[in-house]
Design a protein around this motif. Sequence first.
Motif, short mmCIF file in Angstrom:
data_model
loop_
_atom_site.label_atom_id
_atom_site.label_comp_id
_atom_site.label_asym_id
_atom_site.label_seq_id
_atom_site.Cartn_x
_atom_site.Cartn_y
_atom_site.Cartn_z
N ASP A 1 0.89 -1.07 -0.07
CA ASP A 1 -0.11 -0.07 -0.05
C ASP A 1 0.92 1.23 -0.14
O ASP A 1 2.21 1.27 -0.27
CB ASP A 1 -0.89 0.00 1.05
CG ASP A 1 -0.28 0.04 2.60
OD1 ASP A 1 1.25 0.00 2.60
OD2 ASP A 1 -1.00 0.06 3.64
N GLU A 2 0.19 2.35 0.20
CA GLU A 2 1.33 3.84 0.49
C GLU A 2 2.34 3.61 1.02
O GLU A 2 3.23 3.98 0.95
CB GLU A 2 -0.01 5.10 0.54
CG GLU A 2 -0.81 5.02 -1.03
CD GLU A 2 -1.55 6.52 -0.79
OE1 GLU A 2 -1.14 6.96 0.39
OE2 GLU A 2 -2.08 6.87 -1.53
N GLU A 3 2.01 3.17 2.50
CA GLU A 3 3.15 3.04 3.34
C GLU A 3 4.09 2.01 3.08
O GLU A 3 5.34 2.41 3.07
CB GLU A 3 2.35 2.60 4.70
CG GLU A 3 3.42 2.53 5.66
CD GLU A 3 3.97 3.83 6.33
OE1 GLU A 3 5.06 3.95 6.69
OE2 GLU A 3 3.30 4.81 5.96
N SER B 1 4.03 -0.07 -9.12
CA SER B 1 2.76 0.78 -8.32
C SER B 1 2.22 1.79 -9.34
O SER B 1 1.14 1.85 -9.43
CB SER B 1 3.23 1.05 -6.96
OG SER B 1 1.89 1.82 -6.50
N VAL C 1 2.18 8.51 -4.75
CA VAL C 1 3.02 8.20 -3.41
C VAL C 1 4.49 7.42 -4.07
O VAL C 1 5.26 7.90 -3.88
CB VAL C 1 2.58 7.47 -2.32
CG1 VAL C 1 3.42 7.10 -1.41
CG2 VAL C 1 1.35 8.42 -1.57
N ALA C 2 4.24 6.51 -4.79
CA ALA C 2 5.39 5.80 -5.32
C ALA C 2 6.07 6.43 -6.30
O ALA C 2 7.35 6.60 -6.20
CB ALA C 2 4.68 4.42 -5.98
N ARG D 1 6.37 4.12 0.81
CA ARG D 1 7.27 5.32 1.50
C ARG D 1 8.24 4.55 2.14
O ARG D 1 9.41 5.10 2.31
CB ARG D 1 6.33 5.83 2.57
CG ARG D 1 5.26 6.76 2.25
CD ARG D 1 4.59 7.49 3.40
NE ARG D 1 3.63 8.31 2.58
CZ ARG D 1 2.33 8.07 2.91
NH1 ARG D 1 2.03 6.92 3.40
NH2 ARG D 1 1.21 8.79 2.43
N SER E 1 1.45 4.58 -8.36
CA SER E 1 0.64 5.57 -7.59
C SER E 1 1.36 6.88 -7.30
O SER E 1 2.59 6.82 -7.38
CB SER E 1 0.35 4.89 -6.23
OG SER E 1 1.56 4.97 -5.41
#
Length: 901
Positions: free
Chosen positions: A510-512, A543, A547-548, A515, A545
């Motif tokens: 996921d986003e975490e 990903s 964030v990625a 990170r 996304s």
Amino acid sequence: MSDHPPALDEENVLTVPEALRGELLLRRGGAVPNPPPRIDPSAARRVRDRLEEGRAAIERMLYHLGSDPRAVKAARAYLNGEPDPRGAAAVAIVETHVSRGEDLDIWTRTWAVENAVAWVDAWAVEHGPAFAACAGAEADGLVVEVDKLSGDYVLKADGWTQKQLPWATGPAGKRMRALLAVADESDHAEAVERLAGHRGTRQQRLVVSFLVPSRQEWVEECVRERPKRDTDASNLLWCSLGSDRQLARLRGANWAHLGDHEVSLEILLTAAEGIGPALAPHLAAALEETGYETRDYVYGAGFNASARRAISQVLSLLPSDEAFTIVADHIDRPGGLAALTEMIERFPVRALRLLARRSESSEPAARLLSAHLRARPELRARLAELDDQARSAVEAVEAARVPEAPDGLVPKAFKKAAKDAAPGWAPPALLPQILMRGREHALPEAATANLLAALGKASPKRSPAGPLKEALDALDPASLARFGWALFEHGRSVGEESRTVWTQLCWTGDEETMRRLGAMARAATGQSHIKMPLNGLEVLAASGSDVAVLQLHLVADKARPKRLKNKAGKLLNQVAQARGLTLEQLADRMVPDFGLDGADGMTLDYGPRSFRVGFDEQLRPVVYDDKGKLRKSLPKPGVQDDPELAPAAHRAFSGLKKDVRGVAADLVRRLERAMVQQRRWSTDDFRRLFVEHPLVCHLVRRLVWLHEQDGRATTAFRVAEDRSFADADDEALTLPDSGAVLIAHPLRLGETAAAWSELFADYEILQPFPQLGRPVDALTDEEGAGDRIERFSGVEVGVGALLRLERQGWRRDAAGEGGVQTSIRFDSPNGLTIILDVYPGFPVTAPADWEEQTLDSLWIADHDAYDYGTKKSKATFAGLDDVTASEVLRALADVVDDAKA
């Protein structure tokens, strides 16, 4: 692997499993492999044949004047049929050298395996085990060396003065010890009696104690004498010790230390069998010594993952709480989990007690405890024996386990076992449960194993098959991400190198997760252990996304190893092309909002009081109280503040500072570069990506902007606090929906620059980088007409100041001969390339090694591939616009000023 009985009582005797006994140096009364070693009756014939074949060469060496007379006399006696142990050893070492015909240092000091073992058995066949043991006790006192006068090989008797004991520590010594360990009582007693006469030197006494460690009074004498550490002699003593009392005496003398050369499974096992649980703290110290990941070498030259596995494996045999705790403390090291799993199986009641104690502070321990109780339900009868805290911990572990989903809720894709089984290094029982959506049920372990098998086929370039994608959608995303990251960390800790370790994050992350992968790559400092961060970049790109992609951008900008920076940049280019954007356009869209509530920043609610978060000119979070007064920092929650709201607000602010710090410097740098390169945005993109962005707007309000209509008419404006627009007279301005917006360079503002400076001073607006007060410069008429500028030529500068130009968009040229870079380039907005040559240049891998650089020509070319001097360029500096010319001149002036400072 283990052959222990499934007993529930706590075993307090070290038992070496059958699978490990082949690694053990046997001692009388200890563990013996099945079948036990026996003397080879054919060895004598093989040795006799070799003696006949090489007899002439052997006698030439023995008759050489440089040979030791006493050793030669004994050897001749043995050749003539006299059973002299020293002579037997002398003949054996000379024959080994002659028959091998190899380099002296390799073969006569290490003894070829087949030669050495054959001689031991031959002695035992012809003269009995006692004679063989005595011959072995003499062997390391003899050596074949090169005579200094003649250059010929000669037999010497000074082997005991050297550090190496190749016969005793090699295959021959181990074979002799094994045969004595299983010899009948009469043969063993005779060997001990005769060996008493072969203990003349300290080294020889160690060899004899190694051969018959049952004579502990001889071992005690060796303990008192203490051989030097990190020698063959220390290895022999480790394998001879028989009590923790001896170990304590050595420890008191600062000797008991498992150094580089001792970390081998056979020595560790042998020492553990003789000493017992008291060896545990020394194995723990050796584990700490093996923690230097960059020293992963072979035994004898350093520590590596195999050494750590061997230490953990031996620790797992020791029946003590201390040993169990040591293994549990190193569960994240290679071999740690396997050793602890063996220990849990071997000592089930001890595992119940100690895992219960650790489960409150360790998730792996809690998972192991849960799996242990499920595998051995009979242990529940022993819960009453635990103390109150341990029982409570067991109850907490069982209560935390989510019930497994009934068969009807398990996705079909996870019901059928995959063709390829789940990886053996990742048992589902040791990983977090995966919850179904709704979080009321967990995926059963059997289904989790099928999922693990499917994850083994993961690929960054291939999406999951339809049925599997549907099955993954039935799982709780946060739970799946937690499982995936635990699997990733577990694979790294056990030294697993298969693709499954990291590719599964493409499906589970996921986003975490993204990170964490970005942080891991940015934390890398060199080429050591860079493989996993490089693989992590593939996951970020797959990903896709926001964030990625932001993490990829941060790695490309901030990572230290060039391989990481270059790969992140390449993947970013691919992502941008897939979206039809440039890298800069992609970066504009990747700035996160960090949960900020509009242009006002963030409100922190402490209950009876509140604070507002704003940002300074460098996007550092600042705090205002409820009266609008700037505070030095956010106060810690007090006794009158809400006990829930205040701590949560304080944590939120701490997290915001950490998050914003990662993007602020990059954002400021990109905006300054955009001004220099006169980059333009559509009016719509400017509103959406800058003015309306809750973080970026705090920088936007500190700059003067230009609006262009049809590339001609320009209007300067600023963005007010309420996101409206105003001109230099602070009059409201309506921004057209069409046209383009760019950051105003002072040269573009002309005479209005002074009015803008006065307005910003009145409002006390600090700028994120020099804009209104930015120094400007211009080309002379002569410079503009030509393709070279000489005003900086001949100036000596430091390489550090020169390479700081990279922050302003300059880039190093390709390395030339010897890996030396001799120029640095800047690309103008209209496609021209400005090149600065320097002498002598700097090594691409270590620029700081060549500190002093002399500036040469500054010249211009009409394309990047142009090499000055190979053909005539049509470009002149007049082709540069005023802004680019000023920025190039000022950048080099700063480099020169730095050298003069």
